[in-house]
Write an enzyme that holds these catalytic residues in place. Structure first.
Site, short mmCIF file in Angstrom:
data_model
loop_
_atom_site.label_atom_id
_atom_site.label_comp_id
_atom_site.label_asym_id
_atom_site.label_seq_id
_atom_site.Cartn_x
_atom_site.Cartn_y
_atom_site.Cartn_z
CG ASP A 22 51.83 -24.84 -89.76
OD1 ASP A 22 51.76 -24.40 -90.94
OD2 ASP A 22 50.86 -24.86 -88.99
CG HIS A 23 52.55 -29.24 -92.47
ND1 HIS A 23 52.30 -29.26 -91.11
CD2 HIS A 23 51.42 -29.67 -93.08
CE1 HIS A 23 51.06 -29.67 -90.91
NE2 HIS A 23 50.50 -29.93 -92.07
#
Length: 149
Positions: A22-23
């Site tokens: 994810d980010h």
């Protein structure tokens, strides 16, 4: 089965890449599923049965049960070993247990997957649950249960 008797796991080594995260650089929960499937397909191949050959016969092993317990984050760049064991059949179900093990030996996640064998050779929409395994799959499952060499 006691720990001393547990067979050697089938292993798949992977590195957490940007597309798995994810980010925040933490491995996304869906990426675990892809690695579990890859581990199963590679173990089957190592046990003498290519999944493509099974599919060519009109047979598939869909997932009918899945549980993952996340214990700690896997981070971008980390090497991970997916260690898997094939357990004895439970009726029509073929149970697999897997652990996602970090380089330091800690377990980041544990998964339980249940598969069934279905025959799709009857055409679209014609799925038949198979209660008996064909010889090729039965022999491969037996080798898988004995563990990796």
């Amino acid at each position: 089965m006691t720990e001393q008797q547990q067979p050697q796991p089938w292993r798949l080594i992977r590195r957490v890449l940007p597309q798995h995260t994810d980010h925040a650089g933490v491995m996304w929960h869906g990426a675990y599923l892809s690695w579990l499937e890859e581990a199963r397909v590679e173990a089957l191949s190592a046990a003498g049965l290519a999944y493509a050959d099974l599919s060519a016969e009109g047979l598939e092993l869909p997932v009918v049960g899945l549980s993952i317990q996340y214990r700690q984050a896997l981070l971008h760049g980390e090497e991970v070993c997916v260690s898997s064991w094939v357990l004895p059949r439970q009726g029509v179900k073929l149970p697999w247990r897997s652990q996602f093990v970090k380089a330091d030996g800690s377990v980041a996640a544990e998964a339980a997957v249940e598969l069934v064998l279905v025959d799709l050779s009857g055409g679209p929409g014609q799925r038949k649950l198979m209660r008996r395994l064909p010889v090729s799959l039965s022999e491969a499952v037996e080798r898988l249960q004995q563990g990796a060499a």
